[in-house]
Scaffold this motif. Structure first.
Motif, PDB file in Angstrom:
ATOM      1  N   ARG A  70      30.910  50.337  74.010  1.00  0.00           N
ATOM      2  CA  ARG A  70      29.789  50.720  73.137  1.00  0.00           C
ATOM      3  C   ARG A  70      29.942  52.169  72.708  1.00  0.00           C
ATOM      4  O   ARG A  70      30.729  52.931  73.292  1.00  0.00           O
ATOM      5  N   ILE A  71      29.187  52.549  71.678  1.00  0.00           N
ATOM      6  CA  ILE A  71      29.203  53.934  71.216  1.00  0.00           C
ATOM      7  C   ILE A  71      28.363  54.765  72.176  1.00  0.00           C
ATOM      8  O   ILE A  71      27.155  54.562  72.311  1.00  0.00           O
ATOM      9  N   ALA A  72      29.034  55.695  72.857  1.00  0.00           N
ATOM     10  CA  ALA A  72      28.348  56.515  73.863  1.00  0.00           C
ATOM     11  C   ALA A  72      27.703  57.746  73.254  1.00  0.00           C
ATOM     12  O   ALA A  72      26.637  58.192  73.690  1.00  0.00           O
ATOM     13  N   ARG A  73      28.348  58.337  72.254  1.00  0.00           N
ATOM     14  CA  ARG A  73      27.776  59.517  71.594  1.00  0.00           C
ATOM     15  C   ARG A  73      28.451  59.733  70.249  1.00  0.00           C
ATOM     16  O   ARG A  73      29.480  59.120  69.961  1.00  0.00           O
ATOM     17  N   ASP A  78      44.291  46.008  71.939  1.00  0.00           N
ATOM     18  CA  ASP A  78      44.516  46.460  73.316  1.00  0.00           C
ATOM     19  C   ASP A  78      43.880  47.808  73.596  1.00  0.00           C
ATOM     20  O   ASP A  78      43.450  48.075  74.718  1.00  0.00           O
ATOM     21  N   HIS A  79      43.812  48.665  72.590  1.00  0.00           N
ATOM     22  CA  HIS A  79      43.360  50.046  72.817  1.00  0.00           C
ATOM     23  C   HIS A  79      41.938  50.305  72.325  1.00  0.00           C
ATOM     24  O   HIS A  79      41.487  51.456  72.363  1.00  0.00           O
ATOM     25  N   THR A  80      41.241  49.260  71.891  1.00  0.00           N
ATOM     26  CA  THR A  80      39.869  49.444  71.407  1.00  0.00           C
ATOM     27  C   THR A  80      38.863  48.524  72.071  1.00  0.00           C
ATOM     28  O   THR A  80      37.662  48.832  72.069  1.00  0.00           O
ATOM     29  N   GLY A  81      39.320  47.403  72.584  1.00  0.00           N
ATOM     30  CA  GLY A  81      38.389  46.402  73.080  1.00  0.00           C
ATOM     31  C   GLY A  81      37.940  45.440  71.996  1.00  0.00           C
ATOM     32  O   GLY A  81      37.189  44.491  72.265  1.00  0.00           O
TER      33      GLY A  81
END
Length: 520
Positions: free
Chosen positions: A102-105, A270-273
């Protein structure tokens, strides 16, 4: 040279691209990237016959460098392409930092700056490089120029009068081109630079390879510049490209990237989910290896290196393309003066003496940003502070300089003004075109200037603009001109590339201007 009131000046007729086999040309340009196209545009509007050859059979693809700094926007304003470029571009969105799916900040990576009367273009503009090339190419064809695609410069010799070049044609034949000058804008692996034996030196960057790809991603919002950080120092970014359905993605991680579409989709996932199925289309992909360096020389006889052929940068800070376009802008007017207006060939020596120190400074900045990993990008990257105070072409003659006024060698600021009948205008309108501009502030006596300047006839190259004093061409009702240039009577001679060549007091102005013009 003729002296013209601001209302009487027009640009030189564009010279058509020389495509007749065996026909000599003024300038041969190797490479139709941003540098080569910008140079060809500048030469075309000066009536200089240029031939652009490009080994690919099309303009380069890929978003690549997306940032146009404010100074480059001013260059594009002068070249007549900015309106189209701004319509095709947009601002960079806020960066969304992802953690645990998820977007954390969020952060504002690219500083937003309000425009001012002196700086009308104050923010970095995002334009995919392929779109930038399309618009530059359209402008070149509008001016009567063009590009010979599928034509590769394979060899050359130079003599005292010019360059003889051999170009491989699409069908396998060879075309010989005779040109007064050759400009290599053929990229970081420049064939011309290597053939000349010119070395390139610079700082070492950490080894590694990044995957750069333009892709369609389903289900990822286009309101953010997305960034995922790996625990091992790797990262992935996805920038939504304005006015397209694409994201420019960069994956910086081991192992060596594979550019096959399925491999690209898997690597991004692979590198983003993100799910592989969300990455629906790969339009373009390439492997990028950061390098940094600068050519030991920019001029070898009648051959010049410009753009990536002269300097290569880390993409950090968005400086490479901008520096390259400004190489072309610096060289173009000087070639025009030599080829069309009788200036000495030695004027062209100032290209290297002015541009190479700029490249060194910018190379240091981009390398620092690359090594530090610093994300925020501020106005120090806008390239508006670039100038040539130590150039042999620069003369500062004022004993006292008003606070805030430009010095000789500085970029000439803009200012909103009006004509005597009240119509709105601006200084950039007066500067726009392939001419020098003489800006006279206040009561300045320029009588006798015409008699003192005995330069070859040609298209109008000096535009005189009076602001204040008797019979002004421009009025400053809101004080913007005074804010930018001061209130003391003075003259500013503005070069065709928008830098102050001469700043002098009102006394003896005609003689000082004539002397300065004699050097061009």
């Amino acid at each position: 040279m003729e002296l013209n009131n601001v209302k009487d000046v027009h640009t030189a007729a564009a010279g058509p691209v020389a495509t007749t086999p065996g026909a000599p040309v003024d300038v041969l340009i190797a490479g139709a990237g941003p540098t080569g196209l910008a140079l060809a545009i500048d030469l075309a509007r000066r009536g200089v016959h240029a031939l652009v050859v490009e080994r690919q059979d099309h303009l380069s693809q890929g978003a690549r460098g997306t940032g146009l700094q404010p100074r480059t926007q001013e260059v594009f304003d002068d070249l007549g392409v900015l309106t189209a470029v701004r319509a095709a571009g947009g601002r960079y969105p806020r960066v969304a930092l992802w953690e645990n799916g998820r977007i954390a900040r969020e952060i504002e990576m690219v500083e937003r700056v309000e425009p001012t009367p002196a700086i009308p273009y104050s923010n970095t503009l995002m334009v995919p490089q392929w779109r930038n090339l399309e618009l530059l190419y359209a402008r070149l064809t509008e001016l009567g120029g063009g590009v010979l695609f599928g034509t590769e410069l394979t060899g050359f010799e130079q003599d005292a009068d010019g360059v003889t070049a051999r170009c491989g044609l699409p069908g396998g034949g060879i075309r010989t081109v005779r040109a007064r000058y050759l400009v290599a804008t053929d990229g970081g692996r420049s064939t011309v630079r290597k053939e000349l034996g010119v070395g390139m030196s610079g700082p070492a960057l950490p080894e590694g390879a990044a995957l750069l790809a333009d892709v369609v991603i389903e289900g990822l919002d286009r309101d953010h510049w997305h960034r995922w950080m790996g625990t091992d120092g790797s990262f992935t970014a996805a920038l939504p490209l304005v006015h397209t359905d694409l994201f420019q993605t960069m994956v910086v991680a081991a192992p060596e990237p594979d550019t096959a579409p399925d491999a690209v989709r898997a690597r991004i996932a692979d590198h983003t989910g993100l799910a592989v199925e969300q990455i629906r289309e790969v339009r373009w992909a390439s492997v990028f290896r950061p390098k940094a360096g600068m050519a030991d020389r920019y001029r070898i006889g009648r051959i010049f290196l410009a753009g990536d052929a002269a300097h290569i940068h880390s993409p950090a800070g968005g400086q490479g393309l901008n520096t390259s376009v400004q190489d072309a802008y610096n060289l173009g007017w000087k070639l025009g003066q030599v080829l069309r207006h009788g200036a000495p060939d030695s004027l062209l020596d100032s290209y290297e003496s002015e541009r190479r120190p700029i490249a060194a400074s910018i190379l240091a900045t981009s390398t620092r940003l690359h090594r530090s990993g610093e994300m925020r990008r501020g106005r120090d990257l806008h390239q508006l502070g670039i100038g040539y105070p130590d150039s042999p072409l620069t003369r500062e003659l004022r004993p006292e300089i008003p606070k805030g006024a430009p010095h000789a060698g500085d970029r000439a600021p803009d200012a909103p003004l009006t004509t005597p009948d009240g119509a709105p205008t601006r200084l950039f309108d007066a500067f726009r075109g392939p001419h020098f501009t003489l800006l006279a502030l206040g009561a300045v006596d320029l009588a006798g200037l015409s008699a003192l300047t005995s330069l070859p006839a040609g298209p109008p190259l000096l535009r005189t603009v009076r602001a204040g004093g008797p019979a002004p061409d421009l009025l400053d009702p809101d004080g913007h001109l005074a804010d930018a240039y001061g209130t003391d009577p003075a003259v500013y001679l503005i070069r065709p590339d928008g830098y102050v060549a001469l700043a002098a007091p009102a006394e003896d102005a005609a003689r000082q201007v004539a002397a300065a013009l004699g050097g061009f």
